[in-house]
Every structure is written in structure tokens, then in C-alpha cells.
Design a protein around this motif. Structure first.
Motif, PDB file in Angstrom:
ATOM      1  N   GLN A   1       0.829  -1.204   0.000  1.00 14.72           N
ATOM      2  CA  GLN A   1       0.000   0.000   0.000  1.00 14.72           C
ATOM      3  C   GLN A   1       0.866   1.258   0.000  1.00 14.72           C
ATOM      4  OE1 GLN A   1      -2.990   0.562  -0.656  1.00 14.72           O
ATOM      5  NE2 GLN A   1      -3.134   2.718  -0.066  1.00 14.72           N
ATOM      6  N   ASP A   2       2.003   1.244   0.710  1.00 15.12           N
ATOM      7  CA  ASP A   2       2.926   2.390   0.683  1.00 15.12           C
ATOM      8  C   ASP A   2       3.417   2.626  -0.745  1.00 15.12           C
ATOM      9  OD1 ASP A   2       2.725   2.648   3.445  1.00 15.12           O
ATOM     10  OD2 ASP A   2       4.488   1.400   3.819  1.00 15.12           O
ATOM     11  N   THR A   3       3.806   1.550  -1.420  1.00 10.59           N
ATOM     12  CA  THR A   3       4.309   1.672  -2.788  1.00 10.59           C
ATOM     13  C   THR A   3       3.212   2.138  -3.729  1.00 10.59           C
ATOM     14  OG1 THR A   3       5.828  -0.143  -2.291  1.00 10.59           O
ATOM     15  CG2 THR A   3       5.579   0.472  -4.599  1.00 10.59           C
ATOM     16  N   ARG A   4       2.000   1.634  -3.527  1.00 11.68           N
ATOM     17  CA  ARG A   4       0.865   2.053  -4.346  1.00 11.68           C
ATOM     18  C   ARG A   4       0.617   3.560  -4.186  1.00 11.68           C
ATOM     19  NH1 ARG A   4      -3.412  -1.480  -5.096  1.00 11.68           N
ATOM     20  NH2 ARG A   4      -2.933  -2.409  -3.072  1.00 11.68           N
ATOM     21  N   MET A   5       0.690   4.052  -2.922  1.00 11.01           N
ATOM     22  CA  MET A   5       0.454   5.466  -2.667  1.00 11.01           C
ATOM     23  C   MET A   5       1.539   6.316  -3.325  1.00 11.01           C
ATOM     24  SD  MET A   5      -1.693   7.510  -1.286  1.00 11.01           S
ATOM     25  CE  MET A   5      -2.615   6.346  -0.277  1.00 11.01           C
ATOM     26  N   LEU A   6       2.790   5.866  -3.248  1.00 12.18           N
ATOM     27  CA  LEU A   6       3.879   6.591  -3.913  1.00 12.18           C
ATOM     28  C   LEU A   6       3.626   6.661  -5.414  1.00 12.18           C
ATOM     29  CD1 LEU A   6       7.672   6.398  -3.332  1.00 12.18           C
ATOM     30  CD2 LEU A   6       6.802   5.874  -5.599  1.00 12.18           C
ATOM     31  N   ALA A   7       3.280   5.529  -6.018  1.00 15.44           N
ATOM     32  CA  ALA A   7       3.054   5.493  -7.466  1.00 15.44           C
ATOM     33  C   ALA A   7       1.906   6.421  -7.852  1.00 15.44           C
ATOM     34  CB  ALA A   7       2.763   4.069  -7.910  1.00 15.44           C
ATOM     35  N   GLN A   8       0.825   6.404  -7.082  1.00  9.48           N
ATOM     36  CA  GLN A   8      -0.322   7.253  -7.385  1.00  9.48           C
ATOM     37  C   GLN A   8       0.049   8.736  -7.306  1.00  9.48           C
ATOM     38  OE1 GLN A   8      -3.449   7.826  -4.406  1.00  9.48           O
ATOM     39  NE2 GLN A   8      -4.937   7.123  -5.952  1.00  9.48           N
TER      40      GLN A   8
ATOM     41  N   ILE B   1      10.642   1.395 -13.887  1.00 12.05           N
ATOM     42  CA  ILE B   1      11.926   0.829 -13.439  1.00 12.05           C
ATOM     43  C   ILE B   1      12.080   1.016 -11.933  1.00 12.05           C
ATOM     44  CG2 ILE B   1      14.429   1.072 -13.597  1.00 12.05           C
ATOM     45  CD1 ILE B   1      13.229  -0.346 -15.976  1.00 12.05           C
ATOM     46  N   LEU B   2      11.750   2.195 -11.431  1.00  4.98           N
ATOM     47  CA  LEU B   2      11.842   2.475  -9.994  1.00  4.98           C
ATOM     48  C   LEU B   2      10.983   1.491  -9.201  1.00  4.98           C
ATOM     49  CD1 LEU B   2      11.483   6.003  -8.335  1.00  4.98           C
ATOM     50  CD2 LEU B   2      10.274   4.039  -7.434  1.00  4.98           C
ATOM     51  N   LEU B   3       9.722   1.312  -9.619  1.00  2.00           N
ATOM     52  CA  LEU B   3       8.819   0.424  -8.890  1.00  2.00           C
ATOM     53  C   LEU B   3       9.278  -1.029  -8.965  1.00  2.00           C
ATOM     54  CD1 LEU B   3       5.369   1.942  -9.964  1.00  2.00           C
ATOM     55  CD2 LEU B   3       6.541   2.232  -7.770  1.00  2.00           C
ATOM     56  N   GLU B   4       9.791  -1.426 -10.107  1.00  2.00           N
ATOM     57  CA  GLU B   4      10.256  -2.806 -10.267  1.00  2.00           C
ATOM     58  C   GLU B   4      11.399  -3.104  -9.304  1.00  2.00           C
ATOM     59  OE1 GLU B   4      10.951  -5.489 -14.118  1.00  2.00           O
ATOM     60  OE2 GLU B   4      12.450  -3.880 -13.912  1.00  2.00           O
ATOM     61  N   ARG B   5      12.298  -2.141  -9.117  1.00  2.00           N
ATOM     62  CA  ARG B   5      13.436  -2.350  -8.223  1.00  2.00           C
ATOM     63  C   ARG B   5      13.018  -2.367  -6.752  1.00  2.00           C
ATOM     64  NH1 ARG B   5      17.628   1.929 -11.112  1.00  2.00           N
ATOM     65  NH2 ARG B   5      18.109   0.639 -12.938  1.00  2.00           N
ATOM     66  N   ARG B   6      11.935  -1.627  -6.449  1.00  2.00           N
ATOM     67  CA  ARG B   6      11.537  -1.492  -5.048  1.00  2.00           C
ATOM     68  C   ARG B   6      10.427  -2.456  -4.644  1.00  2.00           C
ATOM     69  NH1 ARG B   6      15.343   1.175  -2.082  1.00  2.00           N
ATOM     70  NH2 ARG B   6      16.438   2.515  -3.558  1.00  2.00           N
ATOM     71  N   MET B   7       9.730  -3.030  -5.602  1.00  2.00           N
ATOM     72  CA  MET B   7       8.576  -3.871  -5.302  1.00  2.00           C
ATOM     73  C   MET B   7       9.033  -5.232  -4.780  1.00  2.00           C
ATOM     74  SD  MET B   7       5.308  -3.988  -5.151  1.00  2.00           S
ATOM     75  CE  MET B   7       4.697  -2.687  -6.222  1.00  2.00           C
ATOM     76  N   ARG B   8       8.554  -5.581  -3.587  1.00  3.48           N
ATOM     77  CA  ARG B   8       8.899  -6.875  -2.998  1.00  3.48           C
ATOM     78  C   ARG B   8       7.670  -7.784  -2.881  1.00  3.48           C
ATOM     79  NH1 ARG B   8      10.935  -3.289   0.797  1.00  3.48           N
ATOM     80  NH2 ARG B   8       9.525  -4.129   2.399  1.00  3.48           N
TER      81      ARG B   8
ATOM     82  N   ALA C   1       0.068  -5.268  -9.330  1.00  5.15           N
ATOM     83  CA  ALA C   1       1.298  -4.476  -9.341  1.00  5.15           C
ATOM     84  C   ALA C   1       2.185  -4.866 -10.514  1.00  5.15           C
ATOM     85  CB  ALA C   1       2.042  -4.659  -8.021  1.00  5.15           C
ATOM     86  N   LYS C   2       2.311  -6.175 -10.732  1.00  2.70           N
ATOM     87  CA  LYS C   2       3.146  -6.644 -11.839  1.00  2.70           C
ATOM     88  C   LYS C   2       2.630  -6.126 -13.183  1.00  2.70           C
ATOM     89  CE  LYS C   2       4.997 -10.916  -9.872  1.00  2.70           C
ATOM     90  NZ  LYS C   2       5.063 -12.378 -10.017  1.00  2.70           N
ATOM     91  N   ASP C   3       1.325  -6.174 -13.361  1.00  2.74           N
ATOM     92  CA  ASP C   3       0.745  -5.720 -14.628  1.00  2.74           C
ATOM     93  C   ASP C   3       0.923  -4.220 -14.803  1.00  2.74           C
ATOM     94  OD1 ASP C   3      -0.885  -6.359 -17.048  1.00  2.74           O
ATOM     95  OD2 ASP C   3      -2.249  -4.906 -16.113  1.00  2.74           O
ATOM     96  N   PHE C   4       0.781  -3.462 -13.702  1.00  5.64           N
ATOM     97  CA  PHE C   4       0.961  -2.014 -13.775  1.00  5.64           C
ATOM     98  C   PHE C   4       2.389  -1.671 -14.186  1.00  5.64           C
ATOM     99  CE2 PHE C   4       1.989   2.055 -11.590  1.00  5.64           C
ATOM    100  CZ  PHE C   4       1.119   2.881 -12.287  1.00  5.64           C
ATOM    101  N   ILE C   5       3.351  -2.322 -13.575  1.00  8.16           N
ATOM    102  CA  ILE C   5       4.758  -2.069 -13.905  1.00  8.16           C
ATOM    103  C   ILE C   5       5.047  -2.454 -15.356  1.00  8.16           C
ATOM    104  CG2 ILE C   5       7.126  -2.806 -13.408  1.00  8.16           C
ATOM    105  CD1 ILE C   5       6.267  -3.051 -10.456  1.00  8.16           C
TER     106      ILE C   5
ATOM    107  N   SER D   1      -6.183   2.665  -8.717  1.00  8.21           N
ATOM    108  CA  SER D   1      -7.496   3.213  -8.337  1.00  8.21           C
ATOM    109  C   SER D   1      -8.286   2.297  -7.409  1.00  8.21           C
ATOM    110  CB  SER D   1      -8.329   3.482  -9.597  1.00  8.21           C
ATOM    111  OG  SER D   1      -8.512   2.279 -10.344  1.00  8.21           O
ATOM    112  N   ASN D   2      -7.931   1.012  -7.363  1.00  3.07           N
ATOM    113  CA  ASN D   2      -8.663   0.057  -6.530  1.00  3.07           C
ATOM    114  C   ASN D   2      -7.681  -0.679  -5.620  1.00  3.07           C
ATOM    115  OD1 ASN D   2     -10.352  -1.762  -5.353  1.00  3.07           O
ATOM    116  ND2 ASN D   2     -10.849  -2.891  -7.232  1.00  3.07           N
ATOM    117  N   PRO D   3      -7.568  -0.271  -4.354  1.00  5.58           N
ATOM    118  CA  PRO D   3      -6.571  -0.866  -3.451  1.00  5.58           C
ATOM    119  C   PRO D   3      -6.733  -2.364  -3.244  1.00  5.58           C
ATOM    120  CG  PRO D   3      -7.472   1.167  -2.531  1.00  5.58           C
ATOM    121  CD  PRO D   3      -8.300   0.831  -3.720  1.00  5.58           C
ATOM    122  N   THR D   4      -7.872  -2.942  -3.578  1.00  5.48           N
ATOM    123  CA  THR D   4      -8.069  -4.380  -3.353  1.00  5.48           C
ATOM    124  C   THR D   4      -7.592  -5.227  -4.518  1.00  5.48           C
ATOM    125  OG1 THR D   4     -10.316  -4.313  -4.280  1.00  5.48           O
ATOM    126  CG2 THR D   4     -10.073  -3.925  -1.898  1.00  5.48           C
TER     127      THR D   4
END
Length: 550
Positions: free
Chosen positions: A424-431, A509-516, A522-526, A546-549
Motif C-alpha cells: 500500500q505504501d508503494t501504491r500510494m507513492l506510485a499514485q 523501473i523504480l517500482l520494479e526495483r523497489r517492489m517486494r 502491481a506486476k501488470d501495472f509495472i 485506483s482500486n486498493p483491493t
């Protein structure tokens, strides 16, 4: 600002301040600190002999121009050890500093009254001074000697405390003279506490920090410039001080112009920090509360009197212990920067003030030519921050100007390095970054340097894209010989052109490196970002954003 040099003894560096504008250093003070015979002192690997009257420039003319310019290149000091007296076969500094230690602090101060009780406890601690000085003061000022002093055998602690107590300070000839006297005391007492008290923490003392205006015969400082003295630890400033030639009132008013409310994000539940004002031979501790209000803590000390100097030395030792406790109490914040400190970032200097950051670029035209930008584009990007909370905005404090080819901008809000503990932290950063990029792209700009170092976390649920000095008109056609930004690759560009989709690729690229996390959304978005299938506006409609679930 008077010259200074980094010296070291037995692997311990310290910053030695010159005694005058000529750069003269006090060899007797160095001897007291190192417990070496003054007539045997040498500096540098070549054992250059030093003597009273030698200047910092004299030392550098032999050892090289960079000798002692930073902690990393501190000049080693050596010499013959002082011979112990018959009653002093072992240095008892660790024992002799104990009377300067506070009982364990149960609570941090909440106001100026709490602070005064810590800095001026009753009964007070005692300073270990040489037996000769103690006997002399018993005859001339018995009440002071009995209350604040104890006679002791020769040791490093007694040598330093005796030198500090007997250092006469009557008529200050300049503001710098006041700063030098006060700064040397802080430096010596903090060093003694660090080495001999058993209480250690990472701190930094910064002295004479003010910028002085070149058009003022009185040496007045620029509005909103830094205080004269800073003590920082754990990425926070815990003490600020202001020195003046003669007026405590002027020093207090000057300090008030530089202090703003303390950020709870940085200081947590800490209710106040320490401060002081000094003028002539007078010294006053102050309490700076969370709102930025400044109130006197305890009585004014006269540094021209033995009792005033005794109280001053003890209170500085107590301040060391209090600041250590404060530094351990503040919340951990990654990337926090202490207020009033500065750091160089290549061709840029960043200064951190309460509530805003000042960014300066000296050779601005060369910067623009090198990075393909200009002042109009940069200011347009900052103007967008007025309506987009995910971009920084220009402060009303100070001004934005290009003067003699130098650029300066004051921006806010301040933040810290992103903490991405959950998806959720990563999602908020991306948004938030997509929101910022959507605004920039709609205005015909590209950022060009999307990386984690250029994203700040402002609150638990707000991130901000910074470093708008890198913006360019969209699309940006990369000229021959252009130096690529750090995170660029062949896949970043479309041919030789940087487009809004290039910004989105960098974000991928940033999200791919940070996503754990293994979330399919998330994978599809990246994947969509890296294949340049969606603009910033389209990314905001992605199900993962847009949909956190999802």
C-alpha cells in the motif's frame, strides 16, 4: 569567519578554532587537550614543530593547502607526554568527571522551567580543577570554590577545566570574539564528556554558521540566515545559538527571526530544544518550544566572573547529557536533515531551514546549458505546485532570483526519504507521482529524472516529486554529446527523444526495483509502464492504482 583547522590526537579528531583573524592558534590549548608538553608539540607526519604564535596558514604552507580542511584529513598532533606528579601515577579523568554528571533523567523538559532545573540543578555538580587554583579561589572567592569546585590531581579533565575556568573574558572586541570564546567552551566540554563520561552518541558541532552581508559595516546577518551555533544529532538540530557583540536583546530578536515551529514529523513528542544567546560577557540559555516560541531558561550568566564561568561550564556539560537523551528519543526518520544544515549535491547546494528548503546553483547558465532547461520552464513547474500537492511550491519567505548568474529558490514543504514497508505504501507513492507527472505533462513539461532520491515522503499518505530543476519542454530532443541522467538507458528514450512516456518508463523501473510483493495487479501495472502503454493520466485509472483491493 576566523580560520580553523582539523587536528587529531590518538585517532580522535577535533576542530581547532584560530584565536584571531590572522589564524593564530593557541598551542597551550592544544597541549592541554592532548596532555603533551607544549614545547614538544609537532603536527603532521613530518613532525613539524609548532609554537605559540604559529598560524594555520604557516602549517598549511608546509603540509599542503588541504591539510586539516576536513575531518577526513585531520592533521595528527604528537609530542612528549607530561610527566605525572607523585600523586598522579594514573590519569583519573573518568573519575573526576563524575561530579559533572546528572542523575538519570526521568523526563525530558516540557518548558523553560524544566530546562532551567536540568541546567542549574541544586545542589550543583562540581568542576575538578588543579589544587593550586582551588586553594587560590578558597582564599579569594571561598563561596564559589566550595559550591562549584573541587581540587584534584593533574589529569586531562582538570587541565581542561582549569584552563576554561581561568580563561579571562572581559571586553569583547567583536561578535567573532564572543563566538570564539563560547564555541571553544562548548567544544572542550563536549569533548571531555564524550571521552571520559562513558556517555557517547554521534553529534556534530557547527560554529560561526551565519552568512554576513557584504554591504554592512556592522556585520549584520541576512534575514533568515543560520544561527551562529548548531548542535545536531540523529538528523535533528537540538541546540541553536546566536552571538552578538554587546546586546542580548538584539541576539534574542535575531534568533527569533530564524526559528519556526518544530516539525512533529522530525521531533516526535519532544516538547522543546535548547538555545542560547550571548553578547559581550553575558550568556543566557533559552528554551525553544514546539511552536517556535523562545523563552529564557534560568538566569543570565556573567562570563567575566568566576561564578558565572563555573555555572556556564557545568551547564554545558548538562546540555551534552540532555541532548544525548533527546537524540535517543526522536523517532527514526530515514533521510531526515537537521534544520540549518547544508549539503552539496554536485552543482547544487541544499540548505535546510525550519519549514522550507533553499536550493542554490552558482553557475546557473552553465547548469541550464548542460541539462537543456531554462528559468522559465523551472518556474513554470514550481507554479504548478500551487495547485498540485504532489509537487513542491515556492515559499513566500525570501525570494526567487537569478543574481549575477546565481540561482536561488526557497521551496516547501519539507519531507524525508520514502519508507515503503507495504504494498500500500508503494501504491500510494506510485499514485502521487503519477498525479505530479500528469500535471507536468499537461503543462508541456517532462521531469526526466524519476528516481527514489527525487521523491519525498511528506506524511504517511503523501509523497512529492521534487528536483524540478531537471524539467524540460516536452518532447525533449537529446542533442549530440548530451550527458544522460543517472537512471537513463537506451530503453528510456524513443529514438533520440525524451517524451512523457519516458518519465513513465523511469517510474516503472523504480517500482520494479523497489517492489517486494507478488501482487498480479502491481506486476501488470509495472509491465504497462515499462512497455510505455499508458500516460500518467491513464495510469491513474489503472485498477492497481485506483482500486486498493486489486
Amino acid at each position: 569567519m576566523k580560520p580553523r583547522i582539523w587536528l587529531s590526537f590518538d585517532g580522535r579528531p577535533w576542530q581547532e578554532l584560530a584565536d584571531d583573524d590572522n589564524g593564530t592558534i593557541a598551542v597551550s590549548r592544544i597541549a592541554a587537550r592532548t596532555r603533551l608538553r607544549p614545547d614538544s608539540l609537532t603536527v603532521g607526519d613530518d613532525s613539524l614543530g609548532i609554537f605559540e604564535g604559529i598560524t594555520i596558514q604557516d602549517i598549511r604552507s608546509v603540509l599542503g593547502p588541504t591539510a586539516g580542511t576536513a575531518r577526513e584529513c585531520a592533521v595528527p598532533v604528537d609530542g612528549d607526554a607530561l610527566q605525572p606528579g607523585p600523586a598522579d601515577s594514573k590519569d583519573r579523568s573518568g573519575e573526576l568527571i563524575k561530579p559533572m554528571l546528572l542523575p538519570q533523567l526521568q523526563h525530558l523538559p516540557r518548558n523553560e522551567f524544566d530546562l532551567a532545573r536540568i541546567l542549574f540543578p541544586e545542589p550543583p555538580g562540581k568542576l575538578a580543577v588543579s589544587r593550586n587554583i582551588y586553594r587560590w579561589l578558597l582564599l579569594s572567592e571561598a563561596d564559589v570554590a566550595e559550591k562549584y569546585l573541587l581540587g584534584a590531581d593533574d589529569s586531562v579533565v582538570t587541565g581542561h577545566l582549569t584552563a576554561s575556568l581561568t580563561r579571562r573574558f572581559r571586553d569583547a572586541r567583536s561578535e567573532m570574539h564572543v563566538s570564539m570564546f563560547v564555541g571553544n567552551i562548548f567544544h572542550d566540554i563536549f569533548w571531555l564528556m564524550e571521552v571520559y563520561s562513558g556517555l557517547q552518541f554521534q553529534y556534530e558541532l557547527l560554529f560561526n554558521c551565519n552568512e554576513v552581508t557584504g554591504d554592512s559595516l556592522s556585520g549584520s546577518t541576512r534575514e533568515r540566515s543560520r544561527p551562529d551555533t548548531l548542535i545536531t544529532a540523529s538528523g535533528c538540530t537540538f541546540l541553536v545559538g546566536e552571538d552578538k557583540l554587546s546586546s542580548l536583546t538584539a541576539a534574542l530578536e535575531d534568533l527569533r527571526t530564524k526559528i519556526r515551529p518544530l516539525s512533529s514529523m522530525f521531533y516526535g513528542d519532544l516538547a522543546c530544544i535548547l538555545g542560547y544567546v550571548a553578547a559581550g560577557t553575558n550568556f543566557q540559555w533559552v528554551c525553544i518550544d514546539k511552536s517556535g516560541d523562545i523563552k529564557k531558561a534560568g538566569n543570565c550568566l556573567s562570563l567575566s566572573s568566576t561564578v558565572g564561568r563555573s555555572q556556564f561550564l557545568l551547564s554545558v556539560g548538562y546540555a551534552y547529557q540532555l541532548i544525548m537523551k533527546m537524540a535517543l528519543s526522536v523517532p527514526f526518520v530515514l533521510g531526515r536533515r537537521a534544520m540549518f544544515t547544508r549539503e552539496n549535491q554536485g552543482d547544487r547546494e541544499i540548505a535546510f531551514y525550519p519549514g522550507f528548503v533553499r536550493k542554490s546553483i552558482k553557475n546557473f547558465q552553465r547548469f541550464c546549458d548542460a541539462w537543456g532547461t531554462n528559468i522559465d520552464l523551472i518556474l513554470r513547474a514550481y507554479e504548478l505546485g500551487e495547485t498540485c500537492r504532489f509537487l513542491p511550491r515556492i515559499c513566500l519567505i525570501g525570494d526567487t532570483a537569478i543574481h549575477h548568474n546565481s540561482y536561488r529558490v526557497d521551496i516547501r514543504p519539507i519531507g524525508y526519504s520514502p519508507v515503503l514497508g507495504t504494498e500500500q505504501d508503494t501504491r500510494m507513492l506510485a499514485q502521487n507521482v503519477c498525479e505530479a507527472l500528469s500535471v507536468l505533462h499537461e503543462a508541456g513539461l517532462v521531469h526526466r529524472d524519476i528516481r527514489l532520491q527525487n521523491i519525498l515522503q511528506v506524511s504517511k499518505e503523501q509523497f512529492m516529486l521534487i528536483d524540478l530543476e531537471t524539467v524540460a519542454a516536452s518532447p525533449f530532443r537529446v542533442p549530440p554529446g548530451f550527458k544522460w541522467f543517472k537512471e537513463w538507458s537506451d530503453a528510456t528514450l524513443e529514438g533520440a527523444v525524451y517524451t512523457p512516456l519516458s518519465d513513465m518508463y523511469q517510474l516503472g523501473i523504480l517500482l520494479e526495483r523497489r517492489m517486494r510483493w507478488e501482487s498480479p495487479g502491481a506486476k501488470d501495472f509495472i509491465r504497462r509502464l515499462k512497455t510505455k502503454q499508458c500516460s500518467a493520466a491513464m495510469a491513474l485509472d489503472d485498477p492497481w492504482i485506483s482500486n486498493p483491493t486489486s
